[in-house]
Enzyme design. Structure first.
Site, PDB file in Angstrom:
ATOM      1  CD  GLU A 337      -3.038  -1.390   2.135  1.00  0.00           C
ATOM      2  OE1 GLU A 337      -3.188  -0.494   3.464  1.00  0.00           O
ATOM      3  OE2 GLU A 337      -3.830  -2.065   1.817  1.00  0.00           O
ATOM      4  CG  ASP A 412      -7.514  -5.206   5.040  1.00  0.00           C
ATOM      5  OD1 ASP A 412      -6.443  -5.653   5.993  1.00  0.00           O
ATOM      6  OD2 ASP A 412      -7.604  -3.878   4.036  1.00  0.00           O
ATOM      7  CD  GLU A 440     -10.088  -1.424   7.495  1.00  0.00           C
ATOM      8  OE1 GLU A 440      -9.094  -1.722   8.326  1.00  0.00           O
ATOM      9  OE2 GLU A 440      -9.224  -0.619   6.515  1.00  0.00           O
TER      10      GLU A 440
END
Ligand code: GCW
Length: 765
Positions: A337, A412, A440
């Site tokens: 990332e 993820d 998240e």
């Protein structure tokens, strides 16, 4: 219609709990009225419970009443420290004093030796000849474990809390208090406990500017501007909470790391925090950027094979250890990332990891190297295969103080994923498990989702690496391959909010993480029950329904967000709310889109990861690969993760896949409604403050769940073109209304949030 109601879902989410006068009509109005009415009824029933803001977490130590009180008082009459009071033993004594005074209503005197029945003797054999003479068999409990035993000393019944180290004693003190908090006898104890995993770590994704990536509980609890001079009392309360569940490490800063953390200015602040945490057995670790030799060291390279780079890291690590005694080590996110890494120099992940590991080795520091490495390559056939493909060939190439930190699933932290195929596949490498405690992808701060069940599922997944029973837990506790550097990390959900975690029920996820880190074989249900007893009340009329609610909560979220093995269907960037229509674009790589994962088209839905597709199944041991690849044996809750199937495919229930998908969305919403009903029935057992917060958040969750259901059904129906199964109401708004709806700002989202043009059209129902 003018009504007292919650404002719309988005405003409500971002503004917290808002009761306001608003002008609107429709279903939400009715729901909100019911919510408000329920709230008022609940309050009318509430007894004179004291307000509680949740600050004390599960360490509330409220008074015990009735028969238990007399019983406990007999066994807890005086405190006898075994030996000189070091900071850690002082912390143990302070906790025993605080806990027993709170629960038993009297302050216990301290005595230099056992003088009466009901003495509590605590210490190590090293510090106390008496404890040494008792021969408690402490060898069994290792460095951090403890023994708690009722024994007769000088004719007096005495409770001994002992460990080989002082931190073991501290853990034992918390364990003893828990016994009372959960109303267990303490007059004939024989408890022996040791952690199965060595490094039990919270990873903070906290930035030095005080923000928290994916944090939904306010700002960072680390007040960098005030450090090192001012040490907030919150730091030691945080440390107490961690020690109470056996957490022994904290990575202070985000894996997307700022180089400043390695400068002398910040290292002094790190040292101050380490000083507060040390007495509680907590080591401090730092995330560092791979490019630090360039940004901080002014070198022109960060190449792991460059001697100047190696020397720079050696010097930097030496400086850290000078400043921070007992420093734990480093955590690295590289080649992921946008973060720099060894790939930039054509080096392997192992060469990158060993560079830092060698600098740390003289101090017995560890290097945690994340396996979350992938490139957003538009041509990559399957993102979930990348990490295995990169790391598997490197097995045996990492130094002994490297631990590869692997997320529970290969993608993820989704609501459900199969286990990561690296577990079991790297017998010659230390592997630790990374879990995400912050929610998240599971509704963020307001949704009630108990993650104990998700963690348990991850730990119990059977890799079959060495036949049946080769669970992920066995891989990471070292019993499968005999590693000595074992570890588990949880991305923290802790912030500056008064209640630490943004909601009361989010606290249970911090708690469950710690307990499972200590014992990965513990049961999520038992942990939930304990947490409820300590956090709220011991009354079974409350405990049972709340535990039931918690145990069902994660499946509810899977049902209304990502049923049947779907994944990553959320809005891009914020990761909040539905976005199944999100497609790759000029600024969005394919594997950050939703359509890449659902692969929904006229022929069907799901990602073919069998041999006819990406063949990701081949990354698992043969037994598991066969199971996942076979339509007969693939667990239905992972079906669309591994298979692309026609909409009309017959499920085991006999239902069509399309019908089953829709019913899952509906079922998830129904479960949230049930959770709300349960909670409203229980008002009388909870103080009004925590009751109201939770009630309001459940109302928000219901709206979020309905939004997910409606938007997902509207989108997938536009592709399947099939009618809804009987009994399911059509989404109230057209698909384009859901697609156009965009929340510009979400707490914890890096940057300014996605590009959402200000939109004047009404919020979808
Ligand atoms: O899930 C993603 C998050 C990023 C995070 C990344 C990671 C810290 O959306 O915010 O970055 O995982 O685990 O590195």
């Amino acid at each position: 219609m003018i009504a007292l109601a919650f404002c719309n879902a988005s405003a409500m989410r971002r503004g917290g709990i808002m009761l306001q006068l608003t002008d609107f009509t429709g279903r939400r109005a009715a729901a909100a009225l019911i919510a408000a009415a329920g709230l008022l009824t609940g309050l009318a029933l509430a007894p004179r419970a004291h307000a509680d803001d949740g600050y004390r977490l599960w360490l509330r130590y409220v008074p015990v009443h009735g028969a238990w009180l007399a019983r406990y008082r007999r066994s807890a009459a005086e405190l006898v420290p075994g030996g000189a009071l070091s900071p850690t033993l002082r912390a143990a004594r302070a906790e025993l004093e605080r806990g027993l005074a709170g629960m038993l209503g009297r302050r216990l005197p301290s005595a230099p030796s056992v003088t009466a029945g009901g003495a509590i003797l605590f210490g190590t054999p090293h510090g106390s000849p008496l404890i040494r003479a008792l021969r408690l068999g402490l060898r069994r409990v290792g460095r951090e474990g403890y023994v708690i035993r009722t024994i007769t000393v000088r004719g007096h019944p005495t409770t001994v809390i002992a460990g080989n180290s002082e931190v073991g004693v501290l853990y034992g003190a918390f364990r003893f208090l828990r016994q009372i908090q959960t109303r267990r006898p303490i007059d004939a104890l024989d408890i022996v406990s040791r952690p199965k995993i060595r490094h039990r770590i919270l990873d903070f994704w906290d930035n030095l500017d005080g923000s928290v990536e994916r944090g939904y509980a306010g700002d960072s609890i680390w007040k960098w501007d005030e450090l090192p001079q001012y040490l907030s009392p919150r730091y030691s309360d945080f440390a107490r909470a961690c020690a109470s569940i056996g957490i022994n490490g904290v990575v202070l800063n985000n894996v997307n790391a700022s180089p400043y953390v390695l400068t002398p200015l910040y290292l002094a602040k790190v040292a101050a925090l380490a000083g507060v945490l040390r007495p509680y057995g907590i080591r401090v670790y730092l995330s560092v950027p791979f490019s630090a030799p360039i940004t901080v060291g002014r070198l022109d390279s960060a190449d792991p094979l460059d001697a100047a780079v190696q020397a720079w890291w050696r010097r930097k690590v030496a400086a850290i250890y000078r400043e921070v005694p007992g420093f734990g080590g480093l955590l690295m996110k590289a080649d992921s990332e946008g973060e720099p890494g060894p790939e930039n120099y054509g080096r392997t992940q192992a060469q990158g990891a060993n560079l830092l590991a060698r600098a740390l080795a003289p101090y017995h520091g560890i290097l945690m190297w994340r396996a979350f490495v992938y490139s957003t390559n538009p041509h990559s056939e399957d993102r979930v295969k990348q990490s295995y493909d990169i790391f598997k060939p490197l097995d045996g190439k990492f130094d002994r103080n490297v631990i590869l930190q692997v997320k529970n699933g290969p993608l993820d932290f989704q609501p459900r994923e199969p286990f990561h195929p690296l577990f079991g596949a790297m017998p010659k490498t230390n592997l630790m498990l990374e879990l995400e405690i912050t929610k998240e992808y599971l509704g963020q701060q307001t949704s009630l989702v108990y993650l104990g069940t998700l963690f348990e599922e991850a730990l119990r997944a059977d890799t079959w690496a060495r036949g049946r029973g080769s669970t992920v837990a066995r891989v990471i506790d070292g019993s499968l391959y005999g590693e000595r550097q074992t570890g588990i990390a949880g991305v923290a959900n802790i912030g500056s909010d008064r209640n630490w975690c943004g909601s009361i029920f989010n606290q249970s996820n911090w708690y469950a993480f710690g307990r499972l880190a200590w014992n990965p074989d513990a049961s999520a249900r038992a942990i939930a029950a304990q947490w409820v007893r300590m956090t709220f009340t011991d009354n079974p009329a409350f405990v049972h329904p709340v535990v039931r609610m918690m145990m069902a909560s994660r499946e509810a979220v899977v049902d209304y967000m990502d049923p049947l093995g779907l994944a990553s269907q959320m809005a891009a960037g914020t990761h909040f709310g539905p976005g199944p229509w999100v497609a790759p674009g000029p600024h969005l790589p394919p594997d950050w889109s939703s359509t890449y994962y659902s692969r929904a088209d006229a022929t069907g839905i799901g990602f073919d990861r069998t041999a006819s597709g990406s063949d990701a199944v081949a990354q698992y041991a043969a037994h598991v690969a066969d199971e996942f690849a076979s339509l007969r044996h693939c667990p239905e809750d992972l079906l669309l993760w591994f298979h692309h199937l026609p909409w009309t495919y017959r499920m085991r229930s006999g239902r069509m896949l399309w019908d089953s998908l829709v019913l899952h969305y509906a079922r998830g919403v129904d479960e949230v409604r049930r959770m709300r009903r349960t909670w409203h029935r229980l008002a009388r057992y909870v103080d009004p403050q925590r009751f109201r917060l939770t009630a309001a958040f459940l109302a928000i969750q219901q709206q979020d769940a309905e939004w997910w259901r409606d938007a997902s059904i509207a989108y997938f129906q536009s592709i399947s073109r099939l009618p809804l199964p009987a009994g399911v109401a059509p989404p109230p708004d057209p698909l384009k209304a859901y697609e156009a709806f965009c929340i510009p700002f979400v707490e914890g989202t890096p940057g300014a949030g996605p590009a959402c043009p200000p939109d004047d059209s009404p919020v979808p129902h």
